[in-house]
Design a protein around this motif. Structure first.
Motif, PDB file in Angstrom:
ATOM      1  N   ILE A 238       0.870  -1.177   0.000  1.00 55.74           N
ATOM      2  CA  ILE A 238       0.000   0.000   0.000  1.00 55.74           C
ATOM      3  C   ILE A 238       0.904   1.224   0.000  1.00 55.74           C
ATOM      4  CG2 ILE A 238      -1.794   1.269   1.255  1.00 55.74           C
ATOM      5  CD1 ILE A 238      -2.505  -1.423   2.617  1.00 55.74           C
ATOM      6  N   GLY A 239       0.758   2.071  -1.001  1.00 58.06           N
ATOM      7  CA  GLY A 239       1.621   3.241  -1.101  1.00 58.06           C
ATOM      8  C   GLY A 239       0.989   4.325  -1.942  1.00 58.06           C
ATOM      9  N   LYS A 240       1.822   5.301  -2.329  1.00 65.30           N
ATOM     10  CA  LYS A 240       1.320   6.436  -3.103  1.00 65.30           C
ATOM     11  C   LYS A 240       1.886   6.471  -4.513  1.00 65.30           C
ATOM     12  CE  LYS A 240       0.135   9.462   0.761  1.00 65.30           C
ATOM     13  NZ  LYS A 240       0.298  10.801   1.381  1.00 65.30           N
ATOM     14  N   GLY A 241       2.274   5.301  -5.027  1.00 62.67           N
ATOM     15  CA  GLY A 241       2.655   5.211  -6.435  1.00 62.67           C
ATOM     16  C   GLY A 241       4.042   5.702  -6.773  1.00 62.67           C
ATOM     17  N   LEU A 242       4.973   5.706  -5.811  1.00 62.65           N
ATOM     18  CA  LEU A 242       6.334   6.174  -6.095  1.00 62.65           C
ATOM     19  C   LEU A 242       7.275   5.036  -6.480  1.00 62.65           C
ATOM     20  CD1 LEU A 242       6.832   8.777  -3.207  1.00 62.65           C
ATOM     21  CD2 LEU A 242       6.079   9.187  -5.557  1.00 62.65           C
ATOM     22  N   LEU A 243       6.800   3.794  -6.410  1.00 62.71           N
ATOM     23  CA  LEU A 243       7.651   2.628  -6.675  1.00 62.71           C
ATOM     24  C   LEU A 243       8.220   2.687  -8.097  1.00 62.71           C
ATOM     25  CD1 LEU A 243       8.445  -0.039  -5.179  1.00 62.71           C
ATOM     26  CD2 LEU A 243       6.677  -1.160  -6.566  1.00 62.71           C
TER      27      LEU A 243
END
Length: 419
Positions: A238-243
């Motif tokens: 779960i994150g904010k799409g910086l991967l």
């Protein structure tokens, strides 16, 4: 040398690393002894650096290390790596940590003690920025007390810890950016079947040789995710799409979900992994910035599935490095290469086989035709010691076909890597 400031000599001694070398060098003259005592900032005790570490008794080693550390002031980096050495007494180890804790920024600790030393208690609330622990037990984490306000890198290897304590430890590191979890013995409570880790600052995580039912990672700032040799039923990110970097190596997982974190992926590296292609492709399909895609020794969950190269070319227009190695079938050649697509920006192409067949030559030729700006072709293969006549024939035919291709594509550098 006489004109060198003692601070510079301290830096020179610090670069020597091994404590034994530092002690020998400091005996040069009084000035160097002064530099060792007052300006040394890095000291390393590693059992692999000196055979006598394994011959001395632990009591003698404790005295030796204590005398060396206590003659320094202001150490910033301390490494004590005692692999394959008998257990130390806890008292001298605690003394080393208490003596250096106020100035220490880097601690690499692999020491077995009786009883166990609570590293978090001794080093918490200090200036520590890097903490590497191996072959230890962590229990009873209290984030309100054992807090690491400056810690940016945490590495745990062969450490016993509960899922709850690991979660609390991460919470106690508000600035952590790099986390390594290697071969942990993670024990769960009866009421807890899921390990949940949360960090707003974490950017890079490496997880190796861990078995869990369910692993949920919530990391808004995560840029790099590497899973290796793990057995998981469920993994969710779960994150904010910086991967931007995703690597999966020899992982067994039933449900893999990176959520909405695929949009900024630039590198996807998957090896020794069973892939449900349609689901995997959906997971990375929004990665329009993808520059490197590696699918190596992958096995398809459905035998009828193929890697659609045309779809790859259309969804990943910036792709410059493509690496593929999987079991080739006629369908993979026919349907995987159909269409008039072009891999416009691919400049490095890596292709591999585990079992040589005539299909491989056709596959290589078909992909070469679709890479107009290719600069380098790397061919990986496995050549068995005992080869049948048929295998020799196919290898000879493949070699001849590659020779013809190199004559056709003179600007392409060709490399072979055989196992």
């Amino acid at each position: 040398m006489d004109y060198l400031p003692v601070e510079v000599i301290g830096n020179i001694l610090s670069r020597l690393g091994a404590a034994r070398n530092v002690v020998i060098a400091s005996a040069t003259c009084r000035k160097w002894q002064e530099a060792w005592r007052n300006h040394l900032h890095t000291l390393t005790f590693n059992s692999s650096d000196w055979p006598l570490y394994h011959e001395f008794s632990t009591s003698r080693l404790e005295i030796l290390i204590t005398q060396t550390i206590f003659q320094t002031k202001g150490l910033e980096s301390l490494s004590i790596i005692m692999d394959h050495v008998d257990e130390f007494s806890a008292a001298p180890v605690i003394a080393w940590l208490m003596y250096t804790r106020e100035t220490l920024r880097h601690l690499h600790y692999n020491v077995r003690t009786t009883p166990n030393v609570n590293i978090l208690e001794k080093c918490g609330r200090q200036k520590l920025e890097v903490l590497t622990l191996a072959h230890n037990t962590i229990m009873g984490v209290e984030p309100s007390y054992q807090k690491f306000p400056c810690l940016r890198t945490l590495s745990l290897s062969y450490v016993s810890i509960s899922a709850l304590d690991l979660s609390l430890l991460l919470t106690a590191c508000p600035k952590i950016e790099v986390l390594t979890l290697d071969s942990l013995d993670i024990f769960m409570s009866d009421s807890q079947a899921t390990m949940e880790l949360t960090s707003n600052s974490l950017k890079d995580i490496y997880v190796e040789a861990i078995s869990l039912d369910k692993f949920i990672l919530e990391a808004d700032s995560l840029v790099k995710l590497h899973l290796k040799d793990c057995t998981l039923e469920v993994f969710e990110l779960i994150g904010k799409g910086l991967l931007s970097f995703l690597k999966i190596d020899d992982v067994s997982v039933i449900h893999l979900d990176i959520g909405e974190n695929g949009e900024n992926l630039e590198i996807v590296d998957v090896s020794n992994f069973t892939v449900l292609w349609a689901k995997f492709y959906h997971m990375i399909s929004r990665s329009s910035k993808l520059r490197k895609l590696r699918l190596w020794d992958v096995v398809f969950d459905n035998e009828d599935e193929i890697v659609d190269i045309e779809t790859i070319s259309s969804c990943f227009p910036l792709l410059s490095h493509l690496s593929l190695s999987y079991d080739l079938r006629e369908a993979a050649i026919h349907y995987g290469l159909q269409g008039c697509f072009v891999l416009e920006n691919v400049i490095v192409l890596e292709l591999g086989w585990t079992t040589i067949s005539d299909l491989f030559s056709v596959w290589v030729s078909g992909l070469l035709e679709r890479c107009p700006h290719l600069r380098k072709l790397i061919l990986h293969g496995v050549v068995s010691e005992t080869k049948t006549r048929e295998e020799c024939r196919m290898l000879a035919n493949f070699t001849s076909s590659v020779v013809r291709l190199t004559r056709k594509y003179l600007d392409v550098e060709v490399e072979f890597e055989y196992e």
